[in-house]
Design a protein around this motif. Structure first.
Motif, PDB file in Angstrom:
ATOM      1  N   MET A 117       0.869  -1.180   0.000  1.00 24.58           N
ATOM      2  CA  MET A 117       0.000   0.000   0.000  1.00 24.58           C
ATOM      3  C   MET A 117       0.905   1.228   0.000  1.00 24.58           C
ATOM      4  N   GLY A 118       0.742   2.090  -1.005  1.00 20.62           N
ATOM      5  CA  GLY A 118       1.646   3.230  -1.067  1.00 20.62           C
ATOM      6  C   GLY A 118       1.229   4.282  -2.058  1.00 20.62           C
ATOM      7  N   ASN A 119       2.215   5.068  -2.479  1.00 13.52           N
ATOM      8  CA  ASN A 119       1.985   6.203  -3.365  1.00 13.52           C
ATOM      9  C   ASN A 119       2.452   5.871  -4.774  1.00 13.52           C
ATOM     10  N   PRO A 120       1.542   5.476  -5.675  1.00 15.30           N
ATOM     11  CA  PRO A 120       1.953   5.148  -7.045  1.00 15.30           C
ATOM     12  C   PRO A 120       2.365   6.398  -7.822  1.00 15.30           C
ATOM     13  N   LEU A 121       3.533   6.347  -8.420  1.00 13.98           N
ATOM     14  CA  LEU A 121       4.071   7.492  -9.148  1.00 13.98           C
ATOM     15  C   LEU A 121       4.649   7.035 -10.478  1.00 13.98           C
ATOM     16  N   LEU A 122       4.651   7.917 -11.429  1.00 15.89           N
ATOM     17  CA  LEU A 122       5.381   7.662 -12.660  1.00 15.89           C
ATOM     18  C   LEU A 122       6.725   8.368 -12.532  1.00 15.89           C
ATOM     19  N   GLY A 168       6.798   3.838 -10.841  1.00 18.57           N
ATOM     20  CA  GLY A 168       7.580   4.063  -9.636  1.00 18.57           C
ATOM     21  C   GLY A 168       6.751   4.278  -8.391  1.00 18.57           C
ATOM     22  N   GLY A 169       7.368   4.936  -7.432  1.00 19.57           N
ATOM     23  CA  GLY A 169       6.810   5.015  -6.089  1.00 19.57           C
ATOM     24  C   GLY A 169       7.467   3.911  -5.279  1.00 19.57           C
ATOM     25  N   ALA A 170       7.976   4.227  -4.112  1.00 17.17           N
ATOM     26  CA  ALA A 170       8.799   3.286  -3.341  1.00 17.17           C
ATOM     27  C   ALA A 170       8.124   1.939  -3.111  1.00 17.17           C
ATOM     28  N   THR A 171       6.895   1.953  -2.615  1.00 18.33           N
ATOM     29  CA  THR A 171       6.214   0.691  -2.327  1.00 18.33           C
ATOM     30  C   THR A 171       5.922  -0.079  -3.605  1.00 18.33           C
ATOM     31  N   ASP A 222      -1.275  -7.718  -9.072  1.00 20.38           N
ATOM     32  CA  ASP A 222      -2.723  -7.491  -9.039  1.00 20.38           C
ATOM     33  C   ASP A 222      -2.965  -6.048  -8.590  1.00 20.38           C
ATOM     34  N   CYS A 223      -3.203  -5.155  -9.564  1.00 19.33           N
ATOM     35  CA  CYS A 223      -3.404  -3.732  -9.268  1.00 19.33           C
ATOM     36  C   CYS A 223      -4.816  -3.481  -8.772  1.00 19.33           C
ATOM     37  N   LYS A 224      -4.927  -2.829  -7.638  1.00 16.59           N
ATOM     38  CA  LYS A 224      -6.228  -2.433  -7.116  1.00 16.59           C
ATOM     39  C   LYS A 224      -6.177  -0.936  -6.812  1.00 16.59           C
ATOM     40  N   TYR A 225      -6.046  -0.157  -7.871  1.00 10.99           N
ATOM     41  CA  TYR A 225      -5.919   1.284  -7.718  1.00 10.99           C
ATOM     42  C   TYR A 225      -7.264   1.933  -7.398  1.00 10.99           C
ATOM     43  N   MET A 226      -7.213   2.940  -6.553  1.00 14.99           N
ATOM     44  CA  MET A 226      -8.320   3.866  -6.395  1.00 14.99           C
ATOM     45  C   MET A 226      -8.133   4.931  -7.484  1.00 14.99           C
ATOM     46  N   ILE A 227      -9.195   5.262  -8.224  1.00 12.82           N
ATOM     47  CA  ILE A 227      -9.102   6.221  -9.319  1.00 12.82           C
ATOM     48  C   ILE A 227      -9.706   7.562  -8.910  1.00 12.82           C
ATOM     49  N   ASP A 228      -8.899   8.611  -8.977  1.00 10.49           N
ATOM     50  CA  ASP A 228      -9.357   9.975  -8.696  1.00 10.49           C
ATOM     51  C   ASP A 228      -9.530  10.679 -10.049  1.00 10.49           C
ATOM     52  N   LYS A 229     -10.754  10.962 -10.428  1.00  7.82           N
ATOM     53  CA  LYS A 229     -11.027  11.536 -11.740  1.00  7.82           C
ATOM     54  C   LYS A 229     -10.750  13.038 -11.819  1.00  7.82           C
ATOM     55  N   THR A 230     -10.422  13.654 -10.689  1.00 11.66           N
ATOM     56  CA  THR A 230     -10.230  15.107 -10.674  1.00 11.66           C
ATOM     57  C   THR A 230      -8.777  15.539 -10.497  1.00 11.66           C
ATOM     58  N   THR A 231      -7.873  14.587 -10.232  1.00 10.12           N
ATOM     59  CA  THR A 231      -6.482  14.926  -9.920  1.00 10.12           C
ATOM     60  C   THR A 231      -5.531  14.085 -10.780  1.00 10.12           C
ATOM     61  N   PRO A 232      -4.481  14.682 -11.335  1.00 13.25           N
ATOM     62  CA  PRO A 232      -3.559  13.908 -12.167  1.00 13.25           C
ATOM     63  C   PRO A 232      -2.747  12.893 -11.366  1.00 13.25           C
ATOM     64  N   THR A 233      -2.286  11.875 -12.050  1.00 13.85           N
ATOM     65  CA  THR A 233      -1.445  10.849 -11.437  1.00 13.85           C
ATOM     66  C   THR A 233      -0.142  11.464 -10.919  1.00 13.85           C
ATOM     67  N   GLY A 234       0.321  10.987  -9.794  1.00 15.48           N
ATOM     68  CA  GLY A 234       1.555  11.492  -9.199  1.00 15.48           C
ATOM     69  C   GLY A 234       2.778  11.185 -10.040  1.00 15.48           C
ATOM     70  N   ALA A 235       3.800  12.014  -9.893  1.00 17.14           N
ATOM     71  CA  ALA A 235       5.036  11.833 -10.649  1.00 17.14           C
ATOM     72  C   ALA A 235       6.235  12.131  -9.758  1.00 17.14           C
ATOM     73  N   CYS A 236       7.357  11.505 -10.081  1.00 22.73           N
ATOM     74  CA  CYS A 236       8.587  11.715  -9.324  1.00 22.73           C
ATOM     75  C   CYS A 236       9.706  12.093 -10.281  1.00 22.73           C
ATOM     76  N   ALA A 237      10.325  13.241 -10.044  1.00 20.96           N
ATOM     77  CA  ALA A 237      11.479  13.661 -10.839  1.00 20.96           C
ATOM     78  C   ALA A 237      12.715  12.958 -10.284  1.00 20.96           C
ATOM     79  N   ASN A 246       0.235  14.479  -6.106  1.00 21.34           N
ATOM     80  CA  ASN A 246      -1.007  14.608  -6.867  1.00 21.34           C
ATOM     81  C   ASN A 246      -2.045  13.585  -6.394  1.00 21.34           C
ATOM     82  N   ALA A 247      -2.544  12.724  -7.281  1.00 18.29           N
ATOM     83  CA  ALA A 247      -3.607  11.779  -6.920  1.00 18.29           C
ATOM     84  C   ALA A 247      -3.179  10.828  -5.809  1.00 18.29           C
ATOM     85  N   ALA A 248      -1.892  10.479  -5.771  1.00 21.26           N
ATOM     86  CA  ALA A 248      -1.419   9.557  -4.728  1.00 21.26           C
ATOM     87  C   ALA A 248      -1.731  10.087  -3.339  1.00 21.26           C
TER      88      ALA A 248
END
Length: 347
Positions: free
Chosen positions: A7-12, A58-61, A103-118, A133-135
Motif C-alpha cells: 500500500m503506497g503512493n503510485p508514481l510515474l 515508480g513510487g517506493a512501495t 494485481d493492481c487495485k488502484y483507487m481512481i481519482d477523476k479530478t487529480t492527475p497521477t503522481g510523478a517523481c522527478a 497529486n492523486a497519490a
C-alpha cells in the motif's frame, strides 16, 4: 489471492541525467527524497524535455512490490493499492503493473492527475522530488472495500512515504495482520519522514502496540543508515552508531504474542545490519564493480522486494538478506527500478 500486499503512493518516475547546476538550482541532495514545492515544479518539464528521459512505473512501495513479483515469478502473488488519476500516466502505471504480474487495485481519482517523481541522476547517484497529486488522495474507504485482499495477505508492506497520505489505512492493515497472524512491514524511507514531528509520530505509533491506547505495530522495520541516523538525531539519541540505533528500535515491545521486531538497516555496499531482541548480526553485500553501476535509484526498494519474496517462502533471515542483496544488485545495473525478464536466482 496475493501473498504480499503493498500500500503506497503510485508514481510515474520521470528519470534523466542532470548536472551539478540542476542540483544547485533546485537545492537537491544526492541520495535524498523530498516532496516537491512550488520552486521545484519547472524541474518536471525540464526532465521531460531531455533526450534521454525515461518513464518508469515508480513510487517506493510499488517498486518493492514489482521486484517481489519479479523474484517470485508466479503471477498474482503480489497486490498493490494506491491512488492514481484518470489519465495517460495512470494508464501507463496500470499497464506496467499488469505486465509485471501484480494485481493492481488502484483507487481512481477523476479530478487529480497521477503522481510523478522527478528522478535526477548525477554521477550515478539520484535525488527524488515528488509531486504526489492523486497519490495524496488515497482513502481508507478503498482499503475497507478491498478487505478480502488484505485479509488473505500473509505480508503487508508500506514505505514510510505513505504516512503522509493515509496513516488510517496503515493502522487498519497492521491491526488486520495482528488479527490474522500475518506480518506487517514498514520502511523509514527518507530523512524528512523521521524529522517532521507529525510523520515521526506515526512511525513511533507503529512500534509498540498497547491495547489501552490502540497503537499499532510493525513486525519488520526497514531503512538505510542515513534514515536510521536521522531518526536517532530527531528523537535525541546522542549517537550515529547504526548498530546501537537498530538495537534500540528492536527492543520496543511488540503486540500481543507476536515475536520481537526485526530491524533491517542497509548500508549501501557495507554489510546489512539486522537487530532482533537487542542482538545484532551483519550480513555481507556482494561487491559490484563500479563500471557495472548504472543508477542507484530504487536500490533500497529492490532490496526489500527480494527480502519480502524470500520471506513469503518462509526463508530465514540470512536467505532473505541474500535475496534482497541480489535484487538490489540487479536493479542498480539498470536505469530506474528495472530488471531483465527473469532473475538469475532461485529463492
Amino acid at each position: 489471492m496475493a501473498v504480499i500486499l503493498g500500500m503506497g503512493n503510485p508514481l510515474l518516475d520521470i528519470s534523466a541525467e542532470v548536472t551539478q547546476e540542476t542540483f544547485d538550482k533546485y537545492g537537491l541532495i544526492p541520495g535524498n527524497a523530498i516532496l516537491a514545492e512550488e520552486k521545484h515544479q519547472p524541474l518536471f518539464k525540464e526532465l521531460a524535455a531531455k533526450p534521454d528521459v525515461l518513464y518508469v512505473a515508480g513510487g517506493a512501495t510499488q517498486n518493492t512490490i514489482r521486484v517481489a513479483q519479479w523474484m517470485l515469478q508466479e503471477p498474482g502473488k503480489t497486490a498493490y493499492m494506491g491512488c492514481i488519476g484518470d489519465d495517460e500516466f495512470g494508464k501507463k502505471l496500470t499497464d506496467a503493473c499488469k505486465k509485471d504480474g501484480v494485481d493492481c487495485k488502484y483507487m481512481i481519482d477523476k479530478t487529480t492527475p497521477t503522481g510523478a517523481c522527478a528522478v535526477t541522476i548525477m554521477n550515478k547517484e539520484r535525488s527524488l522530488t515528488t509531486n504526489l497529486n492523486a497519490a495524496n488522495n488515497y482513502k481508507a474507504d478503498h482499503l475497507k472495500a478491498n478487505m478480502a485482499t488484505l485479509s488473505a495477505a500473509k505480508i503487508v508492506y508500506s514505505a514510510g512515504f505513505f504516512i503522509t497520505v493515509s496513516p488510517e489505512s496503515m493502522e487498519i492493515a497492521s491491526n488486520e495482520m495482528l488479527k490474522t497472524g500475518g506480518i506487517y512491514c514498514m520502511n523509514l524511507s527518507a530523512p524528512f519522514i523521521v524529522q517532521v514531528p507529525p510523520f515521526r509520530a506515526v512511525i513511533e505509533k507503529t512500534l509498540p502496540l498497547c491495547r489501552e491506547t490502540r497503537a499499532w505495530s510493525s513486525d519488520y522495520l526497514f531503512g538505510n543508515e542515513t534514515e536510521a541516523c536521522a531518526y536517532a538525531e530527531a528523537v535525541g539519541w546522542d549517537t550515529q552508531d547504526v548498530e546501537f540505533i537498530a538495537t534500540r528500535l528492536s527492543l520496543v515491545p511488540m503486540a500481543g504474542n507476536k515475536p520481537y521486531r526485526k530491524v533491517v538497516i542497509t548500508q549501501g555496499a557495507d554489510p546489512t545490519v539486522v537487530a532482533i531482541r537487542g542482538e545484532v548480526k551483519k550480513y555481507p553485500v556482494a561487491a559490484l564493480p563500479k563500471e557495472k553501476l548504472v543508477d542507484t535509484n530504487g536500490a533500497g526498494d529492490a532490496f526489500v522486494g527480494g527480502f519480502l519474496a524470500a520471506l513469503s517462502k518462509g526463508k530465514d533471515m540470512e536467505a532473505c538478506c541474500k535475496a534482497g542483496t541480489y535484487s538490489a544488485s540487479v536493479v542498480i545495473q539498470h536505469s530506474g527500478c528495472t530488471y531483465p525478464a527473469k532473475p538469475d536466482y532461485t529463492i
